[in-house]
Design a protein around this motif. Structure first.
Motif, short mmCIF file in Angstrom:
data_model
loop_
_atom_site.label_atom_id
_atom_site.label_comp_id
_atom_site.label_asym_id
_atom_site.label_seq_id
_atom_site.Cartn_x
_atom_site.Cartn_y
_atom_site.Cartn_z
N GLY A 230 0.81 -1.20 0.00
CA GLY A 230 0.00 0.00 0.00
C GLY A 230 0.85 1.26 0.00
N ALA A 231 2.10 1.13 0.43
CA ALA A 231 3.02 2.26 0.42
C ALA A 231 3.75 2.41 -0.91
CB ALA A 231 4.05 2.11 1.55
N GLY B 262 0.81 -0.17 -8.94
CA GLY B 262 1.07 1.16 -8.39
C GLY B 262 -0.18 2.02 -8.37
N ASN B 263 -0.97 1.94 -9.43
CA ASN B 263 -2.22 2.69 -9.47
C ASN B 263 -3.18 2.22 -8.38
OD1 ASN B 263 -1.45 4.34 -11.61
ND2 ASN B 263 -2.34 3.00 -13.15
N LYS B 264 -3.24 0.92 -8.18
CA LYS B 264 -4.12 0.38 -7.14
C LYS B 264 -3.62 0.78 -5.75
CE LYS B 264 -5.98 -3.43 -9.83
NZ LYS B 264 -6.00 -4.87 -10.05
N GLN C 24 -5.31 6.85 -1.34
CA GLN C 24 -6.27 7.95 -1.41
C GLN C 24 -7.50 7.65 -0.56
OE1 GLN C 24 -4.38 10.41 -2.35
NE2 GLN C 24 -5.86 11.22 -3.79
N SER C 25 -7.96 6.40 -0.61
CA SER C 25 -9.16 6.06 0.15
C SER C 25 -8.90 6.06 1.65
CB SER C 25 -9.72 4.70 -0.30
OG SER C 25 -8.89 3.65 0.13
N LYS C 26 -7.70 5.66 2.06
CA LYS C 26 -7.37 5.64 3.48
C LYS C 26 -6.93 7.00 4.00
CE LYS C 26 -6.66 0.93 4.48
NZ LYS C 26 -7.88 0.61 5.18
N MET C 27 -6.17 7.73 3.19
CA MET C 27 -5.56 8.96 3.66
C MET C 27 -6.31 10.21 3.22
SD MET C 27 -2.80 7.79 5.17
CE MET C 27 -1.44 8.91 5.15
N GLY C 28 -7.05 10.11 2.13
CA GLY C 28 -7.74 11.28 1.60
C GLY C 28 -8.51 12.08 2.62
#
Length: 108
Positions: free
Chosen positions: A42-43, A76-78, A84-88
């Protein structure tokens, strides 16, 4: 003022927790109908690359290279979407707090 500081502390803790979740998460990118699979954290770190022997043709290395690039890009896109979903919601106006910065790969 104390409430604002407490709220900022909670947000920082949530951000750190989300960053750890991302570091522990893995996503899979594929190309060629699954002939090449890239596992990305995820990183954004490439963890594994799986190549089906059917796609290995010594006379056509270019296609294999293209499939590898496509699978890594897909992973990488995923990973970026997951970030984005976790940090947005937490990042708000903090810029690219995901730490991915496009994974440093062109086109991402």
């Amino acid at each position: 003022m104390q409430q604002i500081l407490e709220q900022a502390q909670r947000m920082q803790e949530q951000l750190m927790s989300a960053q750890q979740e991302l570091a522990d998460a893995e996503v899979t990118g594929t190309a060629g109908g699954g002939l090449v699979t890239a596992t990305v954290s995820g990183a954004g770190e490439l963890k594994a690359l799986d190549i089906n022997p059917k796609v290995v043709d010594p006379d056509d290395v270019e296609t294999l290279a293209d499939l590898i690039v496509a699978a890594v890009r897909d992973g990488g896109n995923k990973a970026h979407e997951l970030a984005q979903s976790k940090m947005g919601p937490l990042a708000g106006g903090l810029g690219d707090a995901t730490g991915l910065g496009g994974l440093g790969l062109p086109g991402l």
